[in-house]
Write an enzyme that holds these catalytic residues in place. Structure first.
Site, short mmCIF file in Angstrom:
data_model
loop_
_atom_site.label_atom_id
_atom_site.label_comp_id
_atom_site.label_asym_id
_atom_site.label_seq_id
_atom_site.Cartn_x
_atom_site.Cartn_y
_atom_site.Cartn_z
N ASP A 120 0.83 -1.21 0.00
CA ASP A 120 0.00 0.00 0.00
C ASP A 120 0.86 1.26 0.00
O ASP A 120 1.95 1.28 0.57
CB ASP A 120 -0.93 -0.02 1.23
CG ASP A 120 -2.07 0.98 1.09
OD1 ASP A 120 -2.38 1.39 -0.04
OD2 ASP A 120 -2.63 1.36 2.14
N HIS B 13 2.10 3.40 -9.19
CA HIS B 13 1.84 1.97 -9.44
C HIS B 13 2.98 1.36 -10.25
O HIS B 13 3.36 0.22 -10.05
CB HIS B 13 0.52 1.78 -10.18
CG HIS B 13 -0.68 2.16 -9.36
ND1 HIS B 13 -0.80 1.79 -8.04
CD2 HIS B 13 -1.80 2.88 -9.66
CE1 HIS B 13 -1.95 2.27 -7.56
NE2 HIS B 13 -2.56 2.94 -8.51
N LEU C 70 11.03 -20.17 -5.49
CA LEU C 70 10.04 -19.34 -4.80
C LEU C 70 8.65 -19.55 -5.38
O LEU C 70 8.49 -19.59 -6.61
CB LEU C 70 10.43 -17.86 -4.94
CG LEU C 70 9.45 -16.84 -4.36
CD1 LEU C 70 9.51 -16.85 -2.84
CD2 LEU C 70 9.76 -15.44 -4.89
#
Ligand code: IPE
Ligand code: IPE
Ligand code: MG
Length: 254
Positions: free
Chosen positions: A32, A49, A143
């Site tokens: 955020d 963004h 991962l």
């Protein structure tokens, strides 16, 4: 000095060091603060963004290096559709192009990419891009990178309950958990939220039942590898009791 601290976070460190500095198996992050980061620079929110996307890529690399098994990144919530149309379109476009541009590199790094969320909400092109990236990386065992997009914790629980109801299956904690979008994984150990707010915002409502919560005031595009390591160190200072007493837990780990 810095090297010593980094080494202590490395799973390949000698056992005596690794014992008191464990890397969480599953880190989940509410990324955020992109909009505020951009606005503080006099730029449009979407600029944030883009910067946030770069950070996400870096975070996957750092987590891979540290030996984290699962990284779940909250990229777009069920509620984010309520944002201005332009911002939503930009985010969808960024998601599609990032999948295209990054999937080869992720594959090369042995990353298994999974998108968790209601994919029916996306247009055909984006759904195809997701399918392609998931198919390319499906056999990797480095991962496990889960991108939560059009994800909501309540949606996840409801779709799981619906799946059980359709099968006429018994509803238990185990059966419900087996239908969640994260069924193949493990619950997050550490849940990080950047951007200063201290709330869950409908993220992994079920899965985070016993996650350690870590809130950072850093806006997501400023949250770097060093900040992640600080969060992991904080995590390591906590005693996870899972309902037991501190004494019981201390005795068990002796
Ligand atoms: C998080 O950053 C990214 C998404 C929700 C897509 P925000 O866009 O929420 O940034 P702030 O909170 O407005 O600064
Ligand atoms: C949470 O951020 C969702 C993501 C990071 C994708 P928001 O910015 O949407 O959360 P609220 O609305 O401030 O709670
Ligand atoms: Mg926000």
């Amino acid at each position: 000095m810095k090297r010593v601290r980094e080494d202590s976070l490395d799973q390949k460190a000698p056992p005596e060091e690794a014992a008191n500095s464990k890397v969480p198996q599953h880190i989940a992050i509410i990324m955020d603060g992109n909009g505020r980061w951009a606005q503080a620079r006099g730029k449009k929110r979407v600029f944030g963004h883009k910067a946030g996307m770069e950070r996400a890529r870096e975070m996957a690399e750092v987590c891979g290096e540290l030996g984290v098994k699962y990284l779940t990144l909250f990229a777009f919530s069920s509620e984010n559709w309520n944002r201005p149309k332009d911002e939503v379109s930009f985010l969808m476009e960024l998601f599609a192009t990032s999948l295209k541009n990054e999937s080869k590199k992720l594959h090369k790094n042995n990353v298994k990419l999974m998108v968790i969320g209601d994919k029916d909400g996306f247009d055909r092109r984006l759904r195809k891009a997701i399918e392609k990236a998931e198919a390319l990386t499906q056999d990797n065992d480095g991962l496990y990178l889960q991108i939560a997009a059009n994800y909501g914790g309540r949606w996840d629980i409801v779709q799981a309950a619906q799946a059980l109801a359709e099968q006429g299956a018994e509803i238990t904690e185990e059966s419900l958990q087996s239908k969640l979008v994260t069924a193949d994984g493990v619950d997050p150990d550490l849940l990080i939220r950047t951007g200063g707010e201290q709330r869950i915002s409908n993220f992994l409502m079920w899965q985070a039942a016993y996650a350690e919560l870590y809130f950072s005031d850093a806006l997501w595009p400023d949250f770097d590898g060093k900040a992640l390591k600080a969060a992991i160190e904080d995590f390591n200072r906590r005693q996870r009791r899972f309902g037991k007493t501190g004494e019981q837990v201390a005795t068990a780990s002796d």
